[in-house]
Design a protein around this motif. Structure first.
Motif, PDB file in Angstrom:
ATOM      1  N   GLY A  17     -18.051   6.404  -2.494  1.00 16.75           N
ATOM      2  CA  GLY A  17     -18.856   4.794  -2.204  1.00 16.75           C
ATOM      3  C   GLY A  17     -16.888   4.155  -2.506  1.00 16.75           C
ATOM      4  N   PHE A  18     -15.895   4.600  -3.023  1.00 16.74           N
ATOM      5  CA  PHE A  18     -14.725   4.050  -3.386  1.00 16.74           C
ATOM      6  C   PHE A  18     -14.394   3.904  -1.810  1.00 16.74           C
ATOM      7  CE2 PHE A  18     -10.458   3.316  -4.541  1.00 16.74           C
ATOM      8  CZ  PHE A  18     -10.371   2.388  -5.001  1.00 16.74           C
ATOM      9  N   VAL A  19     -13.800   2.408  -1.853  1.00 12.32           N
ATOM     10  CA  VAL A  19     -13.194   2.178  -0.443  1.00 12.32           C
ATOM     11  C   VAL A  19     -11.440   1.847  -0.744  1.00 12.32           C
ATOM     12  CG1 VAL A  19     -12.799   0.236   1.190  1.00 12.32           C
ATOM     13  CG2 VAL A  19     -14.780   0.682   0.767  1.00 12.32           C
ATOM     14  N   ALA A  20     -10.817   2.543  -0.042  1.00 14.57           N
ATOM     15  CA  ALA A  20      -9.625   2.985  -0.974  1.00 14.57           C
ATOM     16  C   ALA A  20      -8.502   2.109   0.080  1.00 14.57           C
ATOM     17  CB  ALA A  20      -9.128   4.767  -0.616  1.00 14.57           C
ATOM     18  N   LEU A  21      -8.894   2.374   1.349  1.00 14.82           N
ATOM     19  CA  LEU A  21      -7.373   1.144   2.027  1.00 14.82           C
ATOM     20  C   LEU A  21      -9.183   0.740   3.012  1.00 14.82           C
ATOM     21  CD1 LEU A  21      -5.403   4.209   3.004  1.00 14.82           C
ATOM     22  CD2 LEU A  21      -5.174   1.807   1.628  1.00 14.82           C
ATOM     23  N   LYS A  22      -8.284  -0.559   3.176  1.00 12.53           N
ATOM     24  CA  LYS A  22      -9.547  -1.632   4.481  1.00 12.53           C
ATOM     25  C   LYS A  22      -8.320  -2.637   5.192  1.00 12.53           C
ATOM     26  CE  LYS A  22     -12.483  -4.979   2.884  1.00 12.53           C
ATOM     27  NZ  LYS A  22     -13.044  -5.869   0.994  1.00 12.53           N
ATOM     28  N   ASP A  23      -8.543  -2.239   6.798  1.00 15.99           N
ATOM     29  CA  ASP A  23      -8.125  -2.827   7.234  1.00 15.99           C
ATOM     30  C   ASP A  23      -6.976  -2.633   7.879  1.00 15.99           C
ATOM     31  OD1 ASP A  23     -10.498  -2.942   8.526  1.00 15.99           O
ATOM     32  OD2 ASP A  23     -11.004  -4.871   8.003  1.00 15.99           O
ATOM     33  N   ALA A  35       9.912   0.808   0.615  1.00 16.62           N
ATOM     34  CA  ALA A  35       8.897   0.403  -0.012  1.00 16.62           C
ATOM     35  C   ALA A  35       7.317  -0.079   0.229  1.00 16.62           C
ATOM     36  CB  ALA A  35      10.105   0.234  -1.337  1.00 16.62           C
ATOM     37  N   LEU A  36       6.709   1.218  -0.711  1.00 15.89           N
ATOM     38  CA  LEU A  36       5.328   0.141  -0.656  1.00 15.89           C
ATOM     39  C   LEU A  36       5.417   0.200  -1.622  1.00 15.89           C
ATOM     40  CD1 LEU A  36       2.855  -0.308   1.266  1.00 15.89           C
ATOM     41  CD2 LEU A  36       2.340   2.418   0.637  1.00 15.89           C
ATOM     42  N   LEU A  37       4.715  -1.081  -2.409  1.00 16.22           N
ATOM     43  CA  LEU A  37       4.302  -1.379  -3.584  1.00 16.22           C
ATOM     44  C   LEU A  37       3.000  -1.766  -4.577  1.00 16.22           C
ATOM     45  CD1 LEU A  37       7.470  -4.002  -4.892  1.00 16.22           C
ATOM     46  CD2 LEU A  37       7.084  -1.591  -5.696  1.00 16.22           C
ATOM     47  N   GLY A  38       2.665  -1.521  -5.306  1.00 13.56           N
ATOM     48  CA  GLY A  38       1.192  -1.620  -5.443  1.00 13.56           C
ATOM     49  C   GLY A  38       0.937  -1.552  -7.178  1.00 13.56           C
ATOM     50  N   PRO A  39      -0.371  -1.749  -8.005  1.00  8.45           N
ATOM     51  CA  PRO A  39      -0.384  -1.364  -8.708  1.00  8.45           C
ATOM     52  C   PRO A  39      -0.862  -0.721  -9.125  1.00  8.45           C
ATOM     53  CG  PRO A  39      -1.950  -3.433  -8.801  1.00  8.45           C
ATOM     54  CD  PRO A  39      -1.073  -2.975  -7.801  1.00  8.45           C
ATOM     55  N   ASN A  40      -1.552   0.485  -9.904  1.00  6.66           N
ATOM     56  CA  ASN A  40      -2.588   1.847  -9.876  1.00  6.66           C
ATOM     57  C   ASN A  40      -3.541   1.477  -9.404  1.00  6.66           C
ATOM     58  OD1 ASN A  40      -0.169   3.933 -11.610  1.00  6.66           O
ATOM     59  ND2 ASN A  40      -0.620   1.994 -13.314  1.00  6.66           N
ATOM     60  N   GLY A  41      -3.674   2.167  -8.575  1.00  2.68           N
ATOM     61  CA  GLY A  41      -5.378   2.836  -7.911  1.00  2.68           C
ATOM     62  C   GLY A  41      -5.174   1.833  -6.650  1.00  2.68           C
ATOM     63  N   ALA A  42      -4.042   0.854  -6.522  1.00  2.29           N
ATOM     64  CA  ALA A  42      -4.204   0.053  -4.807  1.00  2.29           C
ATOM     65  C   ALA A  42      -4.454   0.727  -3.896  1.00  2.29           C
ATOM     66  CB  ALA A  42      -2.646  -1.051  -5.267  1.00  2.29           C
ATOM     67  N   HIS A 192       6.465   2.129  -8.769  1.00  2.00           N
ATOM     68  CA  HIS A 192       6.312   0.966  -9.796  1.00  2.00           C
ATOM     69  C   HIS A 192       7.674   0.471 -10.097  1.00  2.00           C
ATOM     70  CE1 HIS A 192       2.647   3.822 -11.371  1.00  2.00           C
ATOM     71  NE2 HIS A 192       2.757   2.024 -10.727  1.00  2.00           N
ATOM     72  N   TYR A 193       8.890   1.446 -10.042  1.00  3.11           N
ATOM     73  CA  TYR A 193       9.956   0.688 -10.569  1.00  3.11           C
ATOM     74  C   TYR A 193      10.472  -0.515  -9.345  1.00  3.11           C
ATOM     75  CZ  TYR A 193      10.732   4.776 -13.736  1.00  3.11           C
ATOM     76  OH  TYR A 193      10.360   4.896 -14.617  1.00  3.11           O
ATOM     77  N   ILE A 194      10.574  -1.728  -9.711  1.00  4.43           N
ATOM     78  CA  ILE A 194      10.576  -2.727  -8.588  1.00  4.43           C
ATOM     79  C   ILE A 194      12.162  -3.097  -8.472  1.00  4.43           C
ATOM     80  CG2 ILE A 194      10.467  -5.273  -8.265  1.00  4.43           C
ATOM     81  CD1 ILE A 194       7.562  -4.766  -9.105  1.00  4.43           C
ATOM     82  N   GLU A 195      12.986  -3.090  -9.620  1.00  2.84           N
ATOM     83  CA  GLU A 195      14.237  -2.876  -9.232  1.00  2.84           C
ATOM     84  C   GLU A 195      14.453  -1.591  -8.619  1.00  2.84           C
ATOM     85  OE1 GLU A 195      16.637   0.610 -12.274  1.00  2.84           O
ATOM     86  OE2 GLU A 195      15.443  -0.495 -13.870  1.00  2.84           O
ATOM     87  N   GLU A 196      13.935   0.056  -8.001  1.00  2.00           N
ATOM     88  CA  GLU A 196      14.176   0.597  -7.262  1.00  2.00           C
ATOM     89  C   GLU A 196      13.920   0.567  -6.239  1.00  2.00           C
ATOM     90  OE1 GLU A 196      13.430   5.389  -7.840  1.00  2.00           O
ATOM     91  OE2 GLU A 196      11.631   4.587  -7.168  1.00  2.00           O
ATOM     92  N   ALA A 197      12.737  -0.266  -6.050  1.00  3.17           N
ATOM     93  CA  ALA A 197      12.320  -1.076  -4.447  1.00  3.17           C
ATOM     94  C   ALA A 197      13.982  -2.154  -4.084  1.00  3.17           C
ATOM     95  CB  ALA A 197      11.279  -1.294  -4.336  1.00  3.17           C
ATOM     96  N   GLU A 198      14.465  -2.578  -5.232  1.00  4.90           N
ATOM     97  CA  GLU A 198      15.038  -3.761  -5.442  1.00  4.90           C
ATOM     98  C   GLU A 198      16.109  -3.398  -4.999  1.00  4.90           C
ATOM     99  OE1 GLU A 198      13.816  -6.454  -8.372  1.00  4.90           O
ATOM    100  OE2 GLU A 198      15.879  -8.255  -7.667  1.00  4.90           O
ATOM    101  N   ASN A 208      -2.390  -3.872  -2.423  1.00  5.51           N
ATOM    102  CA  ASN A 208      -3.185  -4.152  -3.608  1.00  5.51           C
ATOM    103  C   ASN A 208      -4.937  -4.088  -2.905  1.00  5.51           C
ATOM    104  OD1 ASN A 208      -3.826  -4.942  -6.403  1.00  5.51           O
ATOM    105  ND2 ASN A 208      -4.100  -7.014  -6.089  1.00  5.51           N
ATOM    106  N   LYS A 209      -5.510  -3.130  -4.171  1.00  5.42           N
ATOM    107  CA  LYS A 209      -7.456  -2.976  -3.701  1.00  5.42           C
ATOM    108  C   LYS A 209      -7.318  -2.909  -2.355  1.00  5.42           C
ATOM    109  CE  LYS A 209      -9.094  -6.336  -7.091  1.00  5.42           C
ATOM    110  NZ  LYS A 209      -9.871  -6.903  -7.828  1.00  5.42           N
ATOM    111  N   GLY A 210      -6.403  -1.961  -1.895  1.00  2.34           N
ATOM    112  CA  GLY A 210      -6.575  -0.948  -0.184  1.00  2.34           C
ATOM    113  C   GLY A 210      -6.227  -2.144   0.788  1.00  2.34           C
ATOM    114  N   GLN A 211      -4.978  -3.304   0.364  1.00  4.00           N
ATOM    115  CA  GLN A 211      -4.955  -3.961   1.378  1.00  4.00           C
ATOM    116  C   GLN A 211      -3.676  -4.462   1.596  1.00  4.00           C
ATOM    117  OE1 GLN A 211      -8.540  -7.033   1.262  1.00  4.00           O
ATOM    118  NE2 GLN A 211      -8.133  -6.697   2.913  1.00  4.00           N
ATOM    119  N   ILE A 212      -2.872  -4.326   2.665  1.00  2.17           N
ATOM    120  CA  ILE A 212      -1.975  -4.475   2.868  1.00  2.17           C
ATOM    121  C   ILE A 212      -1.350  -6.500   2.735  1.00  2.17           C
ATOM    122  CG2 ILE A 212       0.014  -4.852   4.561  1.00  2.17           C
ATOM    123  CD1 ILE A 212      -0.014  -2.208   3.537  1.00  2.17           C
ATOM    124  N   VAL A 213      -1.044  -6.856   1.584  1.00  2.77           N
ATOM    125  CA  VAL A 213      -0.820  -8.316   0.769  1.00  2.77           C
ATOM    126  C   VAL A 213      -0.165  -8.818   2.467  1.00  2.77           C
ATOM    127  CG1 VAL A 213      -0.934  -9.851  -0.988  1.00  2.77           C
ATOM    128  CG2 VAL A 213      -1.906  -7.716  -1.363  1.00  2.77           C
TER     129      VAL A 213
END
Lengths: 308, 253
Positions: A17-23, A35-42, A192-198, A208-213
């Protein structure tokens, strides 16, 4: 530039029932490093796994190179290479055999010269006859990359490629990724390493929470959201700000030894000149000054906080 | 069709077989030799012929089936369970392959291994008893058909199993009893009438009977029935695997 991956209205609901990705709607451009950034479980890994065929989508469509990843999965998967987050390898196989296996699995005829080229690039050639279980963690990570590159993919997914990797190897990997891009590959990495994305990315997506912010060019993002700070080190500490300086976004730091001024680097009128003039009039003297730009990390933390 | 993928999986699985040669080949051969020593040489000499075949020779097809069934099931089950367990399955799932290539690779390798084993047992038996093979083509066909069918069955078990214990339950608690009670060591005509009828519900009876017919020309059940039942079971297994790959049950989340 045209899109190489196109994701429309993608949803994923797990059996629990866990919604992992939303629209999720996302376009990845050909030849970019995204680069796709997001906290754990995003939902970063779920998103990648859905594109690569490891997770069935609950709704929506994904195309890779114009091929639907569900109905035309052969054509779509042919051009995709995946380096998953978890290091899972066949411990008893040799490095060379496992890379040759991957190449075959993706429908390419054996090509020892090409395999040798990849192994040399990843500094694995000396270890080609070693069993994978005898390798260090960083070496195993490289084996995973070699496997993903074995079939000459146009799109490479790197799910947390530098997690648990030492600084040297991380630099090597960044170099390698840039080299791949120069050869025309499109690279999507989560980190997770933002310096990497940078350091690496052309564009950044925050999930975040399955949505592209947010999806933005890295430079534009840095500029748009980037706040600059002017820090003045005072000759004599202040206990409170003089009332004349109330119009400025000022803050006292380090027990009144520092004065911090926040301003928008984008605006024509930063207010620095006025501030310094006012300070002079108030007789507040400073011995040093520095400016700094907020890092992607701060931007990211703010974004994720806002979307909560 | 992605033939390179079939070749890659097949080669990978066969390499695993040869890495674990002792447990793959040596232990079944040893246990079969023990059966021949006990049932063939020691006890068999005191038993009368069955259907005109000496007891030692009579049990050869049954013993081959015993090894063939349990090895096919456990090889194929382990072959697909282990990548699931270690996580390396991600690569197969993300590769441009359909269930056809995956099955051909994994099941083909498991069946090849069982067939080699069956032939090895046949050669081993030669050291203990004399036997003849009346219909060698049929014998080989049965060998291949059974190995493939039960490897398919094992493949399903490997996908459905959640842990190592479940992996061993079916071979141990289902295959072994069915084979022992399926006429490996006796002709079902030796059973009381009621048990003869019950035995006919055991699918392994048809395998062993048909296989024995290919050796000695005698069988408990009709040979066409034997082939038909095996093909039916094979078809059921293929349908289940097709469904598993279509829905991703226990494979894709």
């Amino acid at each position: 530039m045209s899109s190489i991956i196109s994701i429309q209205q993608l949803n994923k609901v797990y059996d629990s029932g866990f919604v992992a990705l939303k629209d999720v709607n996302l376009e990845i451009k050909k030849g970019e490093i995204f680069a796709l950034l997001g906290p754990n479980g995003a939902g970063k890994t779920t998103l990648i796994s859905t594109i690569c065929g490891i997770v069935n989508p609950s709704g929506g469509t994904i195309t890779a190179g114009g091929h639907n990843v569900v109905t035309q999965y052969r054509a779509a998967r042919n051009i995709i290479g995946l380096v998953p987050q978890e290091i899972s390898t066949d411990s008893f196989e040799t490095v060379e055999a496992t890379v040759a296996f991957s190449r075959g699995l993706f429908g390419k005829p054996a090509n020892p010269q090409y395999v040798e080229k990849i192994l040399r690039q990843l500094s694995l050639w000396e270890k080609r006859n070693s069993k994978i279980m005898a390798l260090s963690g960083g070496m195993k990570r490289r084996v995973m990359i070699a496997k993903a590159l074995s079939h000459e993919p146009d799109i490479l997914f790197l799910d947390e490629p530098t997690a648990g990797v030492d600084v040297d190897l991380r630099r090597d990997m960044w170099e390698m990724v840039r080299g791949l891009r120069e050869n025309g590959a499109t690279i999507i990495l989560t980190t997770h390493y933002i310096e990497e994305a940078e350091e690496m990315a052309d564009r950044i997506g925050v999930i975040n929470k399955g949505q592209i912010v947010l999806v933005e060019e890295k430079d534009a993002l840095m500029q748009k959201l980037g706040k600059r700070e002017l820090t003045l080190q005072l000759q004599t500490p202040l206990t409170e700000l003089p009332a004349e300086l109330n119009g400025f976004a000022l803050e006292l730091a380090k027990d009144g030894h520092e004065l911090v001024y926040r301003f928008d680097s984008q605006s024509e009128h930063t207010g620095i000149a006025e501030l310094l003039k006012q300070l002079g009039q108030q007789g507040i003297d400073f011995k040093d000054l520095s400016t700094s730009q907020s890092s992607l990390e701060e931007i990211f933390v703010n974004l994720v906080r806002d979307s909560k | 069709m992605n033939f390179y993928a079939i070749k890659a999986i097949y080669k990978f699985e066969m390499a695993r077989t040869f890495r674990t040669l002792m447990q793959s080949i040596a232990s079944p051969v040893l246990s079969t030799s023990l059966y021949f020593i006990v049932f063939g040489a020691a006890i068999g000499s005191r038993m009368g012929d069955i259907d005109g075949v000496s007891y030692g020779a009579f049990i050869i097809p049954g013993l081959m089936m015993l090894a063939l069934l349990s090895e096919s099931v456990s090889n194929a089950a382990f072959g697909i369970f282990f990548p699931k367990f270690s996580g390396t399955i991600y690569e197969v799932l993300s590769a441009p392959v359909s269930f056809v290539e995956v099955v051909c690779g994994y099941v083909g390798a498991a069946a090849s291994k069982s067939i080699m084993l069956g032939i090895l047992i046949l050669i081993t038996a030669r050291f203990f008893v004399d036997y003849e093979i009346l219909h060698p083509i049929w014998m080989l066909s049965f060998l291949v058909l059974t190995a493939v069918t039960f490897s398919l069955f094992g493949f399903i078990l490997g996908i459905l199993s959640n842990n190592f214990q479940q992996l061993q339950v079916v071979p141990l608690l289902v295959i072994t009893p069915l084979t022992f009670l399926g006429g490996s060591f006796y002709s079902i005509s030796m059973l009381p009438p009621l048990w003869q009828t019950i035995t006919l519900f055991n699918p392994v009876v048809y395998l062993i009977s048909g296989f024995r017919w290919s050796f000695y020309g005698v069988s408990d059940v009709n040979i066409g029935m034997s082939v038909g039942m095996t093909l039916l079971f094979m078809l059921i297994c293929i349908s289940i695997i097709w469904w598993i790959f279509k829905t991703g049950y226990r494979l894709r989340q």
